[in-house]
Scaffold this motif. Structure first.
Motif, PDB file in Angstrom:
ATOM      1  N   GLY A 125       0.780  -1.230   0.000  1.00 38.73           N
ATOM      2  CA  GLY A 125       0.000   0.000   0.000  1.00 38.73           C
ATOM      3  C   GLY A 125       0.810   1.277   0.000  1.00 38.73           C
ATOM      4  N   ARG A 126       2.134   1.159   0.044  1.00 37.27           N
ATOM      5  CA  ARG A 126       3.009   2.343   0.038  1.00 37.27           C
ATOM      6  C   ARG A 126       4.040   2.219  -1.068  1.00 37.27           C
ATOM      7  N   GLY A 127       4.500   3.345  -1.561  1.00 29.13           N
ATOM      8  CA  GLY A 127       5.501   3.356  -2.612  1.00 29.13           C
ATOM      9  C   GLY A 127       6.888   3.652  -2.083  1.00 29.13           C
ATOM     10  N   MET A 128       7.866   3.405  -2.942  1.00 24.01           N
ATOM     11  CA  MET A 128       9.266   3.678  -2.631  1.00 24.01           C
ATOM     12  C   MET A 128       9.952   4.038  -3.944  1.00 24.01           C
ATOM     13  N   ALA A 129      10.870   4.978  -3.929  1.00 21.70           N
ATOM     14  CA  ALA A 129      11.601   5.369  -5.131  1.00 21.70           C
ATOM     15  C   ALA A 129      12.972   4.706  -5.150  1.00 21.70           C
ATOM     16  N   ALA A 130      13.450   4.406  -6.368  1.00 21.55           N
ATOM     17  CA  ALA A 130      14.789   3.848  -6.554  1.00 21.55           C
ATOM     18  C   ALA A 130      15.438   4.560  -7.740  1.00 21.55           C
ATOM     19  N   LEU A 131      16.736   4.762  -7.642  1.00 23.68           N
ATOM     20  CA  LEU A 131      17.505   5.421  -8.690  1.00 23.68           C
ATOM     21  C   LEU A 131      18.089   4.371  -9.631  1.00 23.68           C
ATOM     22  N   LEU A 132      17.913   4.569 -10.938  1.00 22.76           N
ATOM     23  CA  LEU A 132      18.472   3.663 -11.938  1.00 22.76           C
ATOM     24  C   LEU A 132      19.859   4.141 -12.361  1.00 22.76           C
ATOM     25  N   PRO A 133      20.667   3.266 -12.957  1.00 26.18           N
ATOM     26  CA  PRO A 133      22.021   3.662 -13.364  1.00 26.18           C
ATOM     27  C   PRO A 133      22.070   4.855 -14.321  1.00 26.18           C
ATOM     28  N   ASP A 134      21.011   5.078 -15.118  1.00 22.11           N
ATOM     29  CA  ASP A 134      21.018   6.203 -16.056  1.00 22.11           C
ATOM     30  C   ASP A 134      20.518   7.505 -15.427  1.00 22.11           C
ATOM     31  N   GLY A 135      20.234   7.491 -14.114  1.00 23.83           N
ATOM     32  CA  GLY A 135      19.799   8.693 -13.414  1.00 23.83           C
ATOM     33  C   GLY A 135      18.299   8.846 -13.303  1.00 23.83           C
ATOM     34  N   ARG A 136      17.535   8.033 -14.019  1.00 25.64           N
ATOM     35  CA  ARG A 136      16.075   8.087 -13.884  1.00 25.64           C
ATOM     36  C   ARG A 136      15.661   7.444 -12.571  1.00 25.64           C
ATOM     37  N   GLN A 137      14.440   7.754 -12.148  1.00 22.63           N
ATOM     38  CA  GLN A 137      13.895   7.160 -10.936  1.00 22.63           C
ATOM     39  C   GLN A 137      12.700   6.279 -11.288  1.00 22.63           C
ATOM     40  N   VAL A 138      12.533   5.209 -10.528  1.00 19.99           N
ATOM     41  CA  VAL A 138      11.338   4.374 -10.642  1.00 19.99           C
ATOM     42  C   VAL A 138      10.599   4.416  -9.311  1.00 19.99           C
ATOM     43  N   ALA A 139       9.290   4.261  -9.403  1.00 15.21           N
ATOM     44  CA  ALA A 139       8.440   4.151  -8.226  1.00 15.21           C
ATOM     45  C   ALA A 139       8.061   2.687  -8.089  1.00 15.21           C
ATOM     46  N   LEU A 140       8.343   2.115  -6.933  1.00 19.55           N
ATOM     47  CA  LEU A 140       8.063   0.699  -6.668  1.00 19.55           C
ATOM     48  C   LEU A 140       6.879   0.600  -5.716  1.00 19.55           C
ATOM     49  N   PHE A 141       6.013  -0.379  -5.973  1.00 12.44           N
ATOM     50  CA  PHE A 141       4.835  -0.571  -5.146  1.00 12.44           C
ATOM     51  C   PHE A 141       4.597  -2.058  -4.917  1.00 12.44           C
ATOM     52  N   ARG A 142       3.984  -2.359  -3.788  1.00 10.50           N
ATOM     53  CA  ARG A 142       3.464  -3.707  -3.524  1.00 10.50           C
ATOM     54  C   ARG A 142       2.030  -3.513  -3.070  1.00 10.50           C
ATOM     55  N   ASP A 143       1.119  -4.254  -3.708  1.00  8.18           N
ATOM     56  CA  ASP A 143      -0.272  -4.153  -3.275  1.00  8.18           C
ATOM     57  C   ASP A 143      -0.526  -5.111  -2.115  1.00  8.18           C
ATOM     58  N   ARG A 144      -1.697  -5.058  -1.564  1.00 10.13           N
ATOM     59  CA  ARG A 144      -2.014  -5.871  -0.394  1.00 10.13           C
ATOM     60  C   ARG A 144      -2.099  -7.360  -0.720  1.00 10.13           C
ATOM     61  N   ALA A 145      -2.218  -7.709  -2.009  1.00 10.33           N
ATOM     62  CA  ALA A 145      -2.216  -9.114  -2.439  1.00 10.33           C
ATOM     63  C   ALA A 145      -0.795  -9.633  -2.649  1.00 10.33           C
ATOM     64  N   GLY A 146       0.216  -8.758  -2.494  1.00 11.44           N
ATOM     65  CA  GLY A 146       1.613  -9.176  -2.624  1.00 11.44           C
ATOM     66  C   GLY A 146       2.218  -8.986  -3.997  1.00 11.44           C
ATOM     67  N   ARG A 147       1.482  -8.404  -4.953  1.00  8.24           N
ATOM     68  CA  ARG A 147       2.033  -8.159  -6.294  1.00  8.24           C
ATOM     69  C   ARG A 147       2.877  -6.890  -6.278  1.00  8.24           C
ATOM     70  N   SER A 148       4.006  -6.941  -6.982  1.00 11.64           N
ATOM     71  CA  SER A 148       4.907  -5.787  -7.060  1.00 11.64           C
ATOM     72  C   SER A 148       4.792  -5.125  -8.423  1.00 11.64           C
ATOM     73  N   TYR A 149       4.990  -3.798  -8.441  1.00 12.63           N
ATOM     74  CA  TYR A 149       4.900  -3.001  -9.656  1.00 12.63           C
ATOM     75  C   TYR A 149       6.027  -1.979  -9.670  1.00 12.63           C
ATOM     76  N   ALA A 150       6.425  -1.561 -10.881  1.00 17.51           N
ATOM     77  CA  ALA A 150       7.401  -0.482 -11.026  1.00 17.51           C
ATOM     78  C   ALA A 150       7.002   0.381 -12.215  1.00 17.51           C
ATOM     79  N   ILE A 151       6.909   1.685 -11.981  1.00 17.21           N
ATOM     80  CA  ILE A 151       6.629   2.654 -13.036  1.00 17.21           C
ATOM     81  C   ILE A 151       7.617   3.799 -12.879  1.00 17.21           C
ATOM     82  N   ASP A 152       7.729   4.641 -13.914  1.00 10.04           N
ATOM     83  CA  ASP A 152       8.568   5.824 -13.762  1.00 10.04           C
ATOM     84  C   ASP A 152       8.043   6.663 -12.605  1.00 10.04           C
TER      85      ASP A 152
END
Length: 113
Positions: free
Chosen positions: A23-50
């Motif tokens: 239910g909460r997001g987290m940001a991660a830095l990629l090697p090219d300097g872009r950021q991704v937003a990571l999420f896990r839903d309450r069913a345990g599925r993970s997602y990543a978007i810009d």
């Protein structure tokens, strides 16, 4: 367990799976300097978007609220509240706008002896 993201056709370790809170997001830095937003839903599925909100240019999608509409998981931008489908990246409020989606997986780490 390690959360990995497909980056440049290779799997990039991002973080220990346990740091993602459902239910909460987290940001991660990629090697090219872009950021991704990571999420896990309450069913345990993970997602990543810009992480960049295309309406404002701010790196804030990881701080958005997670919900679902019509059975589709989304994150709502904390700034202007546009909703982005976590599986397709499509904006649910403006069909001409989308963010990139990144494939993620969880992999068990090999034991070190």
């Amino acid at each position: 367990m390690m959360l990995e993201l497909c980056y440049d056709d290779e799997w990039l370790p991002i973080c220990d799976d346990s740091v993602l809170t459902p239910g909460r997001g987290m940001a991660a830095l990629l090697p090219d300097g872009r950021q991704v937003a990571l999420f896990r839903d309450r069913a345990g599925r993970s997602y990543a978007i810009d992480n960049r909100d295309p309406f404002t240019g701010a790196q804030v999608l990881s701080r958005g609220l997670i919900g679902s509409a019509g059975g589709r998981p989304f994150v709502a931008s904390p700034l202007l509240k546009q909703r982005f489908d976590l599986e397709t990246g499509r904006c649910l409020d403006d069909e001409d706008v989308a963010v990139a989606v990144h494939e993620v997986r969880t992999r068990e780490l090999a034991a070190v002896s």
